[in-house]
Design an enzyme around this catalytic site. Structure first.
Site, mmCIF file in Angstrom:
data_model
loop_
_atom_site.group_PDB
_atom_site.id
_atom_site.type_symbol
_atom_site.label_atom_id
_atom_site.label_comp_id
_atom_site.label_asym_id
_atom_site.label_seq_id
_atom_site.Cartn_x
_atom_site.Cartn_y
_atom_site.Cartn_z
ATOM 1 N N VAL A 47 0.849 -1.203 0.000
ATOM 2 C CA VAL A 47 0.000 0.000 0.000
ATOM 3 C C VAL A 47 0.883 1.251 0.000
ATOM 4 O O VAL A 47 0.688 2.172 -0.802
ATOM 5 C CB VAL A 47 -0.948 0.012 1.229
ATOM 6 C CG1 VAL A 47 -1.572 1.385 1.423
ATOM 7 C CG2 VAL A 47 -2.028 -1.050 1.062
ATOM 8 N N VAL A 53 2.594 1.640 -3.372
ATOM 9 C CA VAL A 53 1.723 2.149 -4.442
ATOM 10 C C VAL A 53 1.393 3.621 -4.193
ATOM 11 O O VAL A 53 1.406 4.430 -5.121
ATOM 12 C CB VAL A 53 0.427 1.300 -4.539
ATOM 13 C CG1 VAL A 53 -0.628 2.002 -5.378
ATOM 14 C CG2 VAL A 53 0.742 -0.086 -5.119
ATOM 15 N N GLU A 54 1.116 3.968 -2.946
ATOM 16 C CA GLU A 54 0.697 5.340 -2.646
ATOM 17 C C GLU A 54 1.815 6.367 -2.844
ATOM 18 O O GLU A 54 1.584 7.418 -3.444
ATOM 19 C CB GLU A 54 0.192 5.432 -1.200
ATOM 20 C CG GLU A 54 -1.104 4.660 -0.921
ATOM 21 C CD GLU A 54 -2.334 5.293 -1.584
ATOM 22 O OE1 GLU A 54 -2.250 6.458 -1.996
ATOM 23 O OE2 GLU A 54 -3.350 4.584 -1.695
ATOM 24 N N THR A 55 2.989 6.074 -2.307
ATOM 25 C CA THR A 55 4.034 7.117 -2.266
ATOM 26 C C THR A 55 5.454 6.610 -2.540
ATOM 27 O O THR A 55 6.424 7.266 -2.159
ATOM 28 C CB THR A 55 4.072 7.801 -0.871
ATOM 29 O OG1 THR A 55 4.368 6.799 0.117
ATOM 30 C CG2 THR A 55 2.768 8.471 -0.533
ATOM 31 N N TYR A 76 -6.765 -0.864 -8.438
ATOM 32 C CA TYR A 76 -5.919 -0.488 -7.302
ATOM 33 C C TYR A 76 -5.692 -1.692 -6.386
ATOM 34 O O TYR A 76 -4.547 -2.004 -6.011
ATOM 35 C CB TYR A 76 -6.571 0.661 -6.523
ATOM 36 C CG TYR A 76 -5.828 1.029 -5.263
ATOM 37 C CD1 TYR A 76 -4.755 1.915 -5.300
ATOM 38 C CD2 TYR A 76 -6.188 0.479 -4.031
ATOM 39 C CE1 TYR A 76 -4.059 2.240 -4.146
ATOM 40 C CE2 TYR A 76 -5.492 0.795 -2.874
ATOM 41 C CZ TYR A 76 -4.429 1.673 -2.933
ATOM 42 O OH TYR A 76 -3.737 1.983 -1.784
#
Ligand SMILES: [Ca+2]
Length: 318
Positions: free
Chosen positions: A116, A119-121, A306
Site C-alpha cells: 500500500v 503504491v501510494e508514495t 488499485y
C-alpha cells in the site's frame, strides 16, 4: 497607457490574484460549521484561510477526465515495476521491526502494508508537494463537487488542533492526501495511530506511525488475518454478465461462482463471500476470484485495479 493599465488590471483579476479565502462568500458558513462541529473559533478559521491561496493547478489536476480509463495491463505497468519491487524489499528490511509489530497487533500481512505504501508514495518518497491548506481550501470553496472537500477542510483544521501542527506547513497531494499512506484528514482523525507513543501521530516523518496507521485502517475496515485476497480462476463456460466486475462489495459466494462454472481451488469454502473480476492483461482476458479481503483493499481506494495492484505488489515482495 491608461488602456494598457486597464488591460493589465483585468488580466491580474482574471488569472493571478484571487482574494484570500477568508473573503469568500461561503467563509461564514464554513467557520460556523467548524465551530459547531469541532469547537474551533471563527478567528482561527479566519487566521488560516486568510493565508490560503487558490491553486488553479489543483482545479486542473482534479478535473482531468478520470485519468483516462486505464486497462489493467496499462495500470499494472505503473505499479508492478522492478524498481518498486526492489525498493519494497528494502523497505521490508529497513522497517522489519515496525512491520512485524503492526502485523502482530492488527493481523494485517506486512507485505500488504508495504505494498500500500509502495503504491501510494513509493515507500514514503513521493508524499506530494502541495500545501494542503491551499489545495483543500481551493477544492472546498471553488470546486463544483465540493462537499467531500468541505468536510475534509474542516477535518484538517481539527487535525491541526489535535496534533499541534502548523496548517501552513503541511504538504500532501493535490487532493489533500498526506504522508506515507496518503491519509485524507477524516481518515487521519479516525485511523491514524501513535505507534511509537511519543505523543504525536506523525504520518509524514515517522514510519512506525505510518505503518501501524495503514494496518489499523485495514483492521477497522474488516481485514481478516490469513484469508485469501484473490486467486486467478478458469471458467468452464462463459460467466453470467451480471457477475463479472459487479459491485466492489461482494454479494455472491464462492459456491455460487462454482455453480456457474468458475473453477476455484478447494482452499476457498463455498460460503466465502466472492466477486468475479475480469481484467484485460497483456496476454488477454483474465478472471480472478475476489474475496472479502480484496474488498477491504478497495476501502482504501475504490478501484479493483488499485486492489489488484496492491495485491500483486505484495506477492512480489515476498
Ligand atoms: Ca508517534
Amino acid at each position: 497607457m491608461r488602456i494598457l493599465a486597464a488591460v493589465l488590471g483585468l488580466t491580474l483579476l482574471s488569472s493571478g490574484t484571487h482574494a484570500a479565502y477568508d473573503q469568500h462568500p461561503k467563509f461564514d458558513q464554513f467557520s460556523q460549521e467548524l465551530e459547531a462541529e469541532y469547537g474551533i473559533k471563527p478567528a482561527t478559521a479566519r487566521h488560516w484561510l486568510a493565508q490560503a491561496e487558490r491553486m488553479d493547478s489543483v482545479l486542473e489536476a482534479i478535473s482531468r477526465p478520470a485519468e483516462r480509463r486505464l486497462e489493467w495491463h496499462e495500470y499494472r505497468k505503473i505499479f508492478i515495476t522492478d524498481s518498486r519491487i526492489r525498493q519494497g524489499k528494502e523497505f521490508l528490511q529497513t522497517y522489519a521491526k515496525e512491520l512485524a509489530a503492526a502485523e502482530q497487533k492488527y493481523g494485517v500481512d506486512r507485505h500488504v502494508i508495504a505494498a500500500v505504501i509502495g503504491v501510494e508514495t513509493y515507500y514514503g518518497q513521493r508524499q506530494g508537494s502541495y500545501r494542503v491548506l491551499d489545495s483543500l481550501a481551493t477544492l472546498a470553496f471553488d470546486y463544483p463537487k465540493r462537499p467531500l472537500f468541505w468536510r475534509e477542510l474542516k477535518a484538517f483544521f481539527a487535525l491541526a488542533e489535535k496534533e499541534q501542527i502548523d496548517l501552513a506547513e503541511v504538504k500532501g497531494s493535490y487532493a489533500g492526501a498526506m504522508g506515507y499512506g496518503q491519509f485524507i484528514p477524516t481518515s487521519f482523525l479516525s485511523y491514524a495511530v501513535d505507534a511509537d507513543q511519543d505523543g504525536k501521530r506523525d504520518l509524514w516523518n515517522n514510519p512506525a506511525d505510518a505503518i501501524e496507521s495503514v494496518a489499523n485502517y485495514f483492521k477497522r475496515h474488516g481485514w481478516r488475518a490469513g484469508e485469501t485476497v484473490t486467486l486467478p480462476v478458469e471458467l468452464s463456460q462463459p460467466a453470467p454478465e451480471n457477475m463479472i466486475n459487479d459491485r466492489l462489495k461482494p454479494k455472491w459466494t464462492a459456491g455460487e461462482l462454482r455453480a456457474v462454472g468458475v473453477k476455484l481451488s478447494a482452499q476457498v469454502p463455498d460460503n466465502a463471500s466472492a466477486t468475479l473480476i475480469q481484467l484485460e492483461a497483456d496476454s488477454g482476458t483474465e478472471y480472478w476470484f475476489g474475496g472479502h479481503n480484496f474488498y477491504v483493499i478497495t476501502r482504501y481506494n475504490h478501484s479493483r485495479l488499485y486492489a489488484m495492484a496492491v495485491y500483486q505488489l505484495s506477492e512480489a515482495l515476498r
